[in-house]
Every structure is written in structure tokens, then in C-alpha cells.
Design an enzyme around this catalytic site. Sequence first.
Site, short mmCIF file in Angstrom:
data_model
loop_
_atom_site.label_atom_id
_atom_site.label_comp_id
_atom_site.label_asym_id
_atom_site.label_seq_id
_atom_site.Cartn_x
_atom_site.Cartn_y
_atom_site.Cartn_z
CG HIS A 7 -52.59 -6.53 -2.61
ND1 HIS A 7 -53.89 -7.00 -2.45
CD2 HIS A 7 -52.65 -5.56 -3.56
CE1 HIS A 7 -54.69 -6.31 -3.25
NE2 HIS A 7 -53.97 -5.45 -3.94
N GLY A 23 -45.10 1.52 8.96
CA GLY A 23 -45.47 1.97 7.63
C GLY A 23 -44.38 1.75 6.60
NE ARG A 27 -40.01 3.46 11.22
CZ ARG A 27 -40.91 4.44 11.17
NH1 ARG A 27 -42.15 4.22 11.59
NH2 ARG A 27 -40.59 5.63 10.70
NE ARG A 46 -49.28 -3.63 -5.76
CZ ARG A 46 -50.04 -2.77 -6.44
NH1 ARG A 46 -49.94 -1.47 -6.22
NH2 ARG A 46 -50.89 -3.21 -7.35
NE ARG A 90 -49.96 3.61 12.45
CZ ARG A 90 -48.87 4.11 11.89
NH1 ARG A 90 -48.00 3.30 11.30
NH2 ARG A 90 -48.61 5.40 11.92
N GLY A 92 -45.54 2.98 14.66
CA GLY A 92 -45.35 4.07 13.72
C GLY A 92 -44.91 5.36 14.38
CB SER A 93 -43.45 8.34 13.19
OG SER A 93 -43.88 8.41 11.84
CG MET A 185 -51.27 10.05 7.80
SD MET A 185 -50.49 10.62 6.27
CE MET A 185 -51.92 10.73 5.19
CB SER A 208 -41.50 11.43 14.35
OG SER A 208 -42.69 11.81 13.69
CG ASP A 209 -43.68 15.65 13.35
OD1 ASP A 209 -44.64 16.42 13.17
OD2 ASP A 209 -43.72 14.46 13.01
NE ARG A 222 -40.08 11.82 10.60
CZ ARG A 222 -41.28 12.36 10.49
NH1 ARG A 222 -42.32 11.61 10.23
NH2 ARG A 222 -41.45 13.66 10.61
#
Length: 239
Positions: A7, A23, A27, A46, A90, A92-93, A185, A208-209, A222
Site C-alpha cells: 500500500h 483523511g 488535504r 491508490r 490525525r 481531520g474534520s 470515522m 466542519s458541521d 474543509r
Amino acid sequence: MPVPTPHIQARKEDIAKYVLMPGDPLRAKYVAENFLVNPRLVNEVRNTYAYTGTYKGKAVTVMASGMGMPSIGIYSYELYNFYGVENIIRIGSAGSYTENLKVYDVVLADSAWSASSYAREQNGNTDDIMYPTPALNEQIRKAAELTGVKIKEARIHSSDVFYAADHMDDFRAIYAKHGCQCVEMESFALFHNANVSGKKAACLLTISDSFVTHEELSALARQESFENMMKVALEACIL
């Protein structure tokens, strides 16, 4: 498993001991191009972009995790166990479950609750709460003080499902029962992998929300508007 892995195409020396992990691959590209000096693209398998450059003279890698626990589970495990990475933060949002966390607030996870089977499937661990590394969280607190960025600490909900039936995922019930103030997540799996690998992990999130007020940021916002979170994470890497 030798490197490169199935990977990650990077050589071991291409990956820094500190990795920031958003994520979204775009970004990761944005952070590398706007915050690192001389960033080099070291992985694009990927389209999971990883860049290594320097921040104030220290090597830092920014690598996308993809969405969800299986994805960050693969990348963080390989980084810890095959690439010698010591620290993953990490970035993230998250969606807010309470009025206390507003859009653009920066949140430091003090724990992650999840109904996920990730830890059980990985090594039989049946705990439903995973914790970040205290020492790395303390570095982040100090970095926030140095940069003047206000952070809020909270338990987060790491969910396996984005589109859950309403009666299956009532955010008010999750907040009341488990104390989770926002949802994302990935962090439950990241924290678990750090614990089983003897490495360090932390999670910084930008709201973010809001499930409460129904405010939300666009996809572009975002990607590009989380600068306070990024500054804190980068400063933590050099402490």
C-alpha cells in the site's frame, strides 16, 4: 513485511518519525505545499498521497489515511510497524453533537468511543473506548499555547457508518450515553494501532458541521480552512 508494502511505495528513509494524517489526499497535498519546506511526493499508490518535507528544520511527513477505520488501520499499522514511525497525529474534520463545539473550533480528542469491531478483529480487544498517547496530547497542548490557538478537549465518536438510519444513530443518545461531543470515522482504529504497536497517536479535529445548528462547511473549505489545527499539529512535531 519488507518495504515498500502493498500500500506504500516509499522507501523507509522517505518517511519521517512524525506523520500528520488527514483523511483527504488533497488535504495532504495542501498541507505539504503550504506548510512544509521542499516537500517531496513519496507515495501515490491508490492516490493516497504522502509528502515529506521539513517544518522549522525538522522532517515531517503528511500522508492521507483515506476514509474510515479499515483504511487508516492499514496505513497507520504499516507506518508504525514497517516504516519506524513513532508519532501519528490525525488532522481531520468532525461533526459536532453539542452547542459547546462550534464550526471551526479545534478539538483535541481525549478518548474515542466506538461500536466498531476493528479492535476485536485486529487482536481480540473488546474495549469500546480507545485513548490517545498522553505525552503526545501534552505536546499538542503546549503547541496550542505557543501558537495562541484555543483548543477544546473532548471524547469523540468514531463511527463506522456515515449514512446511518436515523433511529440507529441518534447523536443525542450517543452524547447522553457515551459522552461523545463530536463524530468522525478514524481515530478509534488509530489509537488502537498505536497501543498495540507501542507507538504514539493523537487526534486534532476541526468542527466542519453541527448536528445541532445544521451549519456546515463546503468541501473546499474543509480542505483549505483548517489552518489553526494544522499550525498546532506542526508545532507539536518540533517540541
